[in-house]
Design an enzyme around this catalytic site. Structure first.
Site, PDB file in Angstrom:
ATOM      1  N   CYS A  38      16.685  -6.285  29.437  1.00 58.54           N
ATOM      2  CA  CYS A  38      17.112  -5.565  30.640  1.00 58.54           C
ATOM      3  C   CYS A  38      17.971  -4.350  30.316  1.00 58.54           C
ATOM      4  O   CYS A  38      18.228  -3.530  31.186  1.00 58.54           O
ATOM      5  CB  CYS A  38      17.873  -6.501  31.570  1.00 58.54           C
ATOM      6  SG  CYS A  38      19.374  -7.128  30.815  1.00 58.54           S
ATOM      7  N   CYS A 107      21.801 -14.087  31.646  1.00 63.51           N
ATOM      8  CA  CYS A 107      22.858 -13.092  31.871  1.00 63.51           C
ATOM      9  C   CYS A 107      24.210 -13.583  31.367  1.00 63.51           C
ATOM     10  O   CYS A 107      25.112 -12.785  31.117  1.00 63.51           O
ATOM     11  CB  CYS A 107      22.966 -12.748  33.348  1.00 63.51           C
ATOM     12  SG  CYS A 107      21.398 -12.261  34.074  1.00 63.51           S
TER      13      CYS A 107
HETATM   14 FE1  FES Z   1      20.479  -8.122  32.387  1.00 60.08          FE
HETATM   15 FE2  FES Z   1      21.526  -9.926  33.951  1.00 60.08          FE
HETATM   16  S1  FES Z   1      19.694  -8.848  34.277  1.00 60.08           S
HETATM   17  S2  FES Z   1      22.196  -9.360  31.992  1.00 60.08           S
END
Ligand code: FES
Length: 132
Positions: A38, A107
Site C-alpha cells: 500500500c 496495518c
Molecule cells: Fe497500508 Fe493500512 S492500508 S497500512
C-alpha cells in the site's frame, strides 16, 4: 458490493487523536518500515536508558488502522525493557484496540516492525541504519 470496514471505538479514537505522535529530538534509535503493497510507512523513535524505553514517539504516513496501531503500540512499550518490547506482536496491538477487521490486520504490522528495527539499531549502537 465492497463490505464496509468497521473499526472499534478505541481504534477510531486513536486514529483521530493519536497519542505520542511526532518526531523526537535526539532519539537513541529510529526504525522505519514501509508496506510495499500500500506504500504506507511508520517511523518509531526511541529514547532508551539502561535498556528501558523511557520515551517513544511515532510518525505514520498511512491509513487509520496503521496510525491507531502505531499510536497504541507506543503506549504499550513505554517503560518496558527493549527485550520485552521486542517481543510485542501485532496480535497484541490489535487486541489492545479491541480487535481489527481481518482485512486491516496487516496495518498493525508496520508499527511493530519499525519498533523492532529501532531496537535492532539500538543493539547495534547506531541511531538508524542508512539502508532503511
Ligand atoms: Fe497500508 Fe493500512 S492500508 S497500512
Amino acid at each position: 458490493m465492497a463490505e464496509a470496514i468497521k473499526f472499534t471505538e478505541k481504534t477510531l479514537d486513536y486514529a483521530k487523536n493519536p497519542r505520542n505522535q511526532g518526531d523526537m529530538a535526539d532519539p537513541t534509535a529510529i526504525g522505519e518500515v514501509s508496506n510495499p503493497d500500500c506504500g504506507d510507512s511508520t517511523i518509531i523513535y526511541l529514547k532508551v536508558e539502561d535498556d528501558i524505553i523511557k520515551d517513544v514517539t511515532f510518525e505514520t504516513f498511512g491509513c487509520a488502522a496503521a496510525v491507531a496501531s502505531s499510536s497504541i503500540l507506543t503506549e504499550m512499550i513505554k517503560g518496558k525493557t527493549v527485550e520485552e518490547a521486542y517481543k510485542m506482536t501485532e496480535e497484541a496491538v490489535a487486541e489492545e484496540l479491541g480487535g481489527l477487521p481481518e482485512k486491516k490486520m496487516h496495518c498493525s504490522v508496520i508499527g511493530v516492525e519499525a519498533m523492532r528495527k529501532a531496537i535492532e539499531n539500538y543493539r547495534n549502537g547506531v541511531v538508524s541504519s542508512d539502508e532503511d
